[in-house]
Write an enzyme that holds these catalytic residues in place. Sequence first.
Site, PDB file in Angstrom:
ATOM      1  N   LYS A 127       0.863  -1.181   0.000  1.00  0.00           N
ATOM      2  CA  LYS A 127       0.000   0.000   0.000  1.00  0.00           C
ATOM      3  C   LYS A 127       0.896   1.226   0.000  1.00  0.00           C
ATOM      4  O   LYS A 127       2.002   1.199   0.538  1.00  0.00           O
ATOM      5  CB  LYS A 127      -0.873   0.021   1.261  1.00  0.00           C
ATOM      6  CG  LYS A 127      -2.117   0.845   1.118  1.00  0.00           C
ATOM      7  CD  LYS A 127      -3.226   0.021   0.492  1.00  0.00           C
ATOM      8  CE  LYS A 127      -4.474   0.819   0.233  1.00  0.00           C
ATOM      9  NZ  LYS A 127      -5.602  -0.077  -0.090  1.00  0.00           N
ATOM     10  N   ASP A 167      -6.947   4.246  -4.625  1.00  0.00           N
ATOM     11  CA  ASP A 167      -7.583   4.089  -3.313  1.00  0.00           C
ATOM     12  C   ASP A 167      -8.233   5.456  -3.060  1.00  0.00           C
ATOM     13  O   ASP A 167      -8.468   6.206  -4.016  1.00  0.00           O
ATOM     14  CB  ASP A 167      -6.537   3.711  -2.241  1.00  0.00           C
ATOM     15  CG  ASP A 167      -7.184   3.176  -0.958  1.00  0.00           C
ATOM     16  OD1 ASP A 167      -7.596   2.020  -0.948  1.00  0.00           O
ATOM     17  OD2 ASP A 167      -7.288   3.934   0.027  1.00  0.00           O
TER      18      ASP A 167
HETATM   19  N1  GLU Z   1      -7.308   0.087  -2.966  1.00  0.00           N
HETATM   20  C1  GLU Z   1      -8.039  -1.102  -3.273  1.00  0.00           C
HETATM   21  C2  GLU Z   1      -8.112  -2.013  -2.062  1.00  0.00           C
HETATM   22  O1  GLU Z   1      -8.162  -1.529  -0.932  1.00  0.00           O
HETATM   23  C3  GLU Z   1      -7.595  -1.787  -4.557  1.00  0.00           C
HETATM   24  C4  GLU Z   1      -6.149  -2.050  -4.707  1.00  0.00           C
HETATM   25  C5  GLU Z   1      -5.744  -2.548  -6.088  1.00  0.00           C
HETATM   26  O2  GLU Z   1      -6.558  -2.622  -7.002  1.00  0.00           O
HETATM   27  O3  GLU Z   1      -4.565  -2.874  -6.220  1.00  0.00           O
HETATM   28  O4  GLU Z   1      -8.176  -3.215  -2.153  1.00  0.00           O
END
Ligand code: GLU
Length: 446
Positions: A127, A167
Site C-alpha cells: 500500500k 484508493d
Molecule cells: N485500494 C483497493 C483495495 O483496498 C484496490 C487495490 C488494487 O486494485 O490494487 O483493495
Amino acid sequence: MKNTYLNKSYRDLSQKYPHEREFLQAVHLFFNEIEPVIDLHPEYQDQAVLERLVEPERAISFRVPWVNDQGKVKVNTGYRVQFSSVLGPYKGGIRFDPSVNLSILKFLGFEQTFKNALTGLPMGGGKGGADFDPRGKSDQEIMRFCQSFMTELYRHIGPDLDVPAGDIGVAGREIGYLYGQYKRLQGPKPGVLTGKPVILGGNESRPPATGYGLIYFLKQMLAETGQDLAGKTVMISGAGNVASHACRKAQELGAHVVTLSDIDYAIYDPKGIDLELVIQLRDDPQANLADYSKRHPQAQVRAQSVWDLAIEADIALPCATQNEMNHKQVKRLLNKGLGFIAEGANMPLTAEACRVVKEAEIPYAPGKASNAGGVAVSGLEMCQNAARLPMKPDQVDQRLQEIMTHIFSQCKEASLRYGGGLNYAFGADIASFEKVVEGLLQLGVV
Ligand code: GLU
C-alpha cells in the site's frame, strides 16, 4: 487471546510501534481470529511466523515537492509499504489523503496481503500514498503532484515487482498522470499500474469492481439465510468509487438504498437515493451534497455521520474509511433491526464495534473478503496487460462474480472447519492466513 505465542508477538509489536494505532488494531483483530490455527501449530513459533508476517518486507518514505498554482513550493510525504511478496508482486492501492501516515499504510498493507490471498490470484500485498489533500486542488496541481510522487516511486515499482492502483483520492485521472510520468522514466509498461483509463490498458470493469464485488458477496450472505436484496432497506456511507457502485448494483437488484455521505454531509432520502444527482454534486467543485435537498425536499441532509441517523435498515454497507462506525452507532442500528453488515471500506468498524457485532451474531462480511473485488479485477488487468490482449468488460464482470463466490465459500468453509459457525470474519482471517503461511514456509527463512 490465550495463546502465549500470539500474546507475546502482539506485546512485542505494540512495544516496538506504540504509536501505530491503526496498524496495531488490524493486527490485534487478526490475531484474535487465527488463535485456533496457532494452537494447532506450535512449530510456528520456532519459525517466527507471526513476527515475519507483521513486519513489512520494506517501507519507503520520501519527499514530494511540488509547485501550486500560485507558484508556491509545497512539500508532502510519500510512502510505499511493500508488505509481503510471498504470493506474488506487491499489490495494492495508493491513497492521497491528509490522514495518511505510516500506521495507516501498514494497516492497509497488512490487510491487503490477506485480502489478495483470498482472491486466488498470484499477488502479494502493499500500500502507498501521501498526506496530500486533493480536495480543492486544480487539475494542473494534481498532475504536478502525481508527477513529483512518481519521480521517486518509479524506482521501487514494476509490472513484476510492485503494482500500485487507486484508493481514496486516487482514481483514473491520477493513475493516468502517474503512468504518464512512469512512462517517461522507464518506457511504456502498462502493467506497472492498474485502474488505468481504458485507452491506456485499463478495463471498463475495474472502476465498478469493488462496489459490485461487495454486492455479489452480500448476495451470497443473504442467500445463505434464504433471502435476497429485493425490497431490503440499505444504508451506505461514502459517495466515492466504492459507495456509488455499491449503490448502483444494490438498486439494480431491487434494494432500497436510503443513505450516502461524504466527509461533510449525510443524505437520508426515504424515497431512495438519486444516485445520478449525488454523483453530479460530488463531481462539481461548485456544489456540495447539501444541495441534494433542493431537488428532493423529502430528503434530510445533515452535517453528521451517516451512522448517527436513527433509521430502521436491514443492511449497512460502510464504504467510506477506517474506523467510521463505532460501537454506539452499531448498537443503535442493531436495536432498530439491522440484520447484515458488509464492509466496502477497509476496517470501517472500530475494535469495539467489531466486538458488538460479534456478540450480536449477525452475518458480517469483513472488508478483506467483501471488498476484494477491486483488487481481484486489478489482477485481471495485470493479466490482460501481460498478455497484451484486452478482456471484454462483461467477461471481467463474470470472473469477478466467480471470484467473489469463491471468496465467500473459502470464508464459510474455514469458519465451519474451525467450529465458528457462519462467522465470515473468522473464516476470512483463517483461510487467508493458511495460504500466506503455506507459501512463507516453503520459501525458507525469508
Ligand atoms: N485500494 C483497493 C483495495 O483496498 C484496490 C487495490 C488494487 O486494485 O490494487 O483493495
